[in-house]
Scaffold this motif. Structure first.
Motif: not given
Length: 84
Positions: A48-50, A55-57
């Motif tokens: 989930e963190i990945k 998305k942040r990229e």
């Protein structure tokens, strides 16, 4: 949580033995709920963190997404501390 079915009758040693057996079974259930499948839970949190990192990229995360990611990291640290 399991309910205690009845009060054992007999001499004190027998009563104690039966109560400990009941406690043991409830303790096993609690242990499985709390610590069982811990490794798979940790791996799920990491995935989930990945997803948030991917998305942040692509774009900036919303404040709710950043908070959710932060909560996941806190949860991961807490579960990881249970392993050790």
């Amino acid at each position: 949580m399991l309910k205690y079915v009845g009060k054992p009758n007999g001499w004190m040693g027998y009563v104690l033995k039966e109560k400990l057996k009941g406690f043991k079974s409830r303790l096993k259930v609690w242990n499985k709920d709390e610590y069982g499948w811990l490794e798979s839970r940790v791996l799920g949190i990491v995935d989930e963190i990945k997803e948030f990192d991917v998305k942040r990229e692509v774009r900036n995360l919303s404040s709710m997404e950043m908070e959710a990611r932060s909560d996941l990291i806190k949860n991961l640290r807490w579960r990881w501390s249970k392993i050790f």
